[in-house]
Design a protein around this motif. Structure first.
Motif, PDB file in Angstrom:
ATOM      1  N   LEU A  36       0.834  -1.212   0.000  1.00 11.69           N
ATOM      2  CA  LEU A  36       0.000   0.000   0.000  1.00 11.69           C
ATOM      3  C   LEU A  36       0.864   1.256   0.000  1.00 11.69           C
ATOM      4  N   ARG A  37       1.955   1.238   0.782  1.00 11.08           N
ATOM      5  CA  ARG A  37       2.829   2.422   0.823  1.00 11.08           C
ATOM      6  C   ARG A  37       3.484   2.658  -0.539  1.00 11.08           C
ATOM      7  N   CYS A  38       3.838   1.566  -1.239  1.00  7.62           N
ATOM      8  CA  CYS A  38       4.418   1.705  -2.584  1.00  7.62           C
ATOM      9  C   CYS A  38       3.377   2.271  -3.554  1.00  7.62           C
ATOM     10  N   VAL A  39       2.125   1.752  -3.442  1.00  8.65           N
ATOM     11  CA  VAL A  39       1.042   2.241  -4.307  1.00  8.65           C
ATOM     12  C   VAL A  39       0.832   3.742  -4.078  1.00  8.65           C
ATOM     13  N   ILE A  40       0.790   4.136  -2.796  1.00  8.36           N
ATOM     14  CA  ILE A  40       0.549   5.552  -2.464  1.00  8.36           C
ATOM     15  C   ILE A  40       1.711   6.412  -2.950  1.00  8.36           C
ATOM     16  N   LEU A  41       2.942   5.907  -2.787  1.00  3.94           N
ATOM     17  CA  LEU A  41       4.110   6.661  -3.256  1.00  3.94           C
ATOM     18  C   LEU A  41       4.029   6.874  -4.775  1.00  3.94           C
ATOM     19  N   GLY A  42       3.821   5.782  -5.514  1.00  2.00           N
ATOM     20  CA  GLY A  42       3.790   5.882  -6.977  1.00  2.00           C
ATOM     21  C   GLY A  42       2.629   6.715  -7.479  1.00  2.00           C
ATOM     22  N   GLY A  83       1.381  15.052  -2.777  1.00  2.00           N
ATOM     23  CA  GLY A  83       2.827  15.136  -2.569  1.00  2.00           C
ATOM     24  C   GLY A  83       3.191  14.734  -1.152  1.00  2.00           C
ATOM     25  N   LEU A  84       2.416  15.234  -0.177  1.00  2.00           N
ATOM     26  CA  LEU A  84       2.667  14.889   1.231  1.00  2.00           C
ATOM     27  C   LEU A  84       2.465  13.394   1.472  1.00  2.00           C
ATOM     28  N   ALA A  85       1.375  12.846   0.913  1.00  2.00           N
ATOM     29  CA  ALA A  85       1.082  11.415   1.095  1.00  2.00           C
ATOM     30  C   ALA A  85       2.215  10.569   0.518  1.00  2.00           C
ATOM     31  N   ALA A  86       2.723  10.975  -0.663  1.00  2.00           N
ATOM     32  CA  ALA A  86       3.818  10.231  -1.296  1.00  2.00           C
ATOM     33  C   ALA A  86       5.080  10.326  -0.442  1.00  2.00           C
ATOM     34  N   GLY A  87       5.404  11.524   0.046  1.00  2.00           N
ATOM     35  CA  GLY A  87       6.599  11.709   0.875  1.00  2.00           C
ATOM     36  C   GLY A  87       6.527  10.916   2.168  1.00  2.00           C
TER      37      GLY A  87
END
Lengths: 202, 202
Positions: A36-42, A83-87
């Motif tokens: 999920l963190r990878c999905v949110i980052l991408g 941007g914040l969510a990805a960071g």
């Protein structure tokens, strides 16, 4: 014997190793969280880039007008939130990878609360950003005749399409953040466990 | 001895009865939950009534125009979301009162999951409604010159003020729903507890 997820449910038939079950379950949770963190980052970066780089120039009677995302405050909010969510997901993803490589958690109670709070805030911020941008997008798409706010997408079709793609991507990011916030709530609050069903609040 | 909330924290100095601590803590959680549900019920109805009954008639060159909440889809969403939050809190509040009167929880695992899911959905819906209405409200208040969307509150001042009061009330409702969703996550996920810190996911 009680299965790990079977709180209050007793099967009494199949002998299962509780610790092994718990470890397998922990590993699944960890992997789901990392995915999920990878999905949110991408997708967070993709949504921010799609909306943030979008622009279209139109000429009206020899006057050039440019549509850009800064014309709508809700789109600026969407870009910042994604941007914040990805960071945040990049930081958490790195933390997760270090955990997996070291084979043990780097978690203190304070850190568990910080991760939980961060995930909760990011989930609500991304949902709010999608809702605000969705409202602006609807106004731009169909207008609001009663208020004399005219639709804009008939003039800036290419701009609107790209914003729509960015908003759809941001929607997936916000859904992933909601699921992730539930997972980090689970990871934190089970630390306060050991209660039987009869002791639970209404 | 370990205090109920002091997971992983050992004081080793003051002898405290763990069960009594847990009961006091449970009671506080129960009362906090009941107070929040009452706040959401009262303020949810107030927000819906403030926005839903708001209207203002203005005359432009002998043509009468009426501003009403249905002119903005985001305000309709706000009224519906706050009505739903109030209704849901009424049901849950009644359930909570029956629990307190009977002196025991009426909770099954399925019901705990249903309450958790309902609270989560209502929290995100109320936050999304406030965000969308806030975006529309800002447009009505200051307009968006780049898009030729003009401000309306200079014409419909009384209407805008009442909507603003409704939105401020809805904001308190959404904050209460967020806190409540954390409490119901705590109430559910501690059922899956009994883990030590070393076993926690990253």
């Amino acid at each position: 014997m009680r299965s790990y997820l079977g709180v209050g449910v007793s099967t009494g038939t199949v002998p299962v190793n509780h610790d092994t079950n718990a470890k397998v379950f922990d590993r699944r949770i960890k992997i789901t969280e990392l995915v999920l963190r990878c999905v949110i980052l991408g997708l967070g970066v993709l949504a921010a880039v799609l909306v943030g780089t979008d622009s279209q120039v139109k000429e009206f009677f020899s006057i050039q007008k440019t549509a850009k995302f800064t014309d709508m405050k809700a789109l600026v909010f969407l870009v910042v939130a994604n941007g914040l969510a990805a960071g945040f997901s990049l930081l958490q993803g790195l933390h997760c990878i270090i955990c997996i490589l070291r084979g043990r958690a780097l978690l203190s109670k304070q850190l568990a609360w910080a991760i939980f709070s961060g995930d909760q805030v990011m989930a609500y911020v991304t949902v709010a950003a999608v809702a605000a941008a969705g409202q602006s997008g609807m106004l731009a798409k169909v207008g609001q005749a009663e208020l004399q706010w005219m639709e804009l997408c008939n003039m800036y079709g290419k701009f609107c399409n790209q914003v729509g793609e960015g908003m759809a991507t941001a929607f997936v990011v916000s859904l992933s953040m909601v699921v992730l916030s539930c997972i980090s709530a689970f990871s934190l609050f089970r630390l306060y466990g050991g209660h039987k069903m009869k002791n639970v609040n209404c």
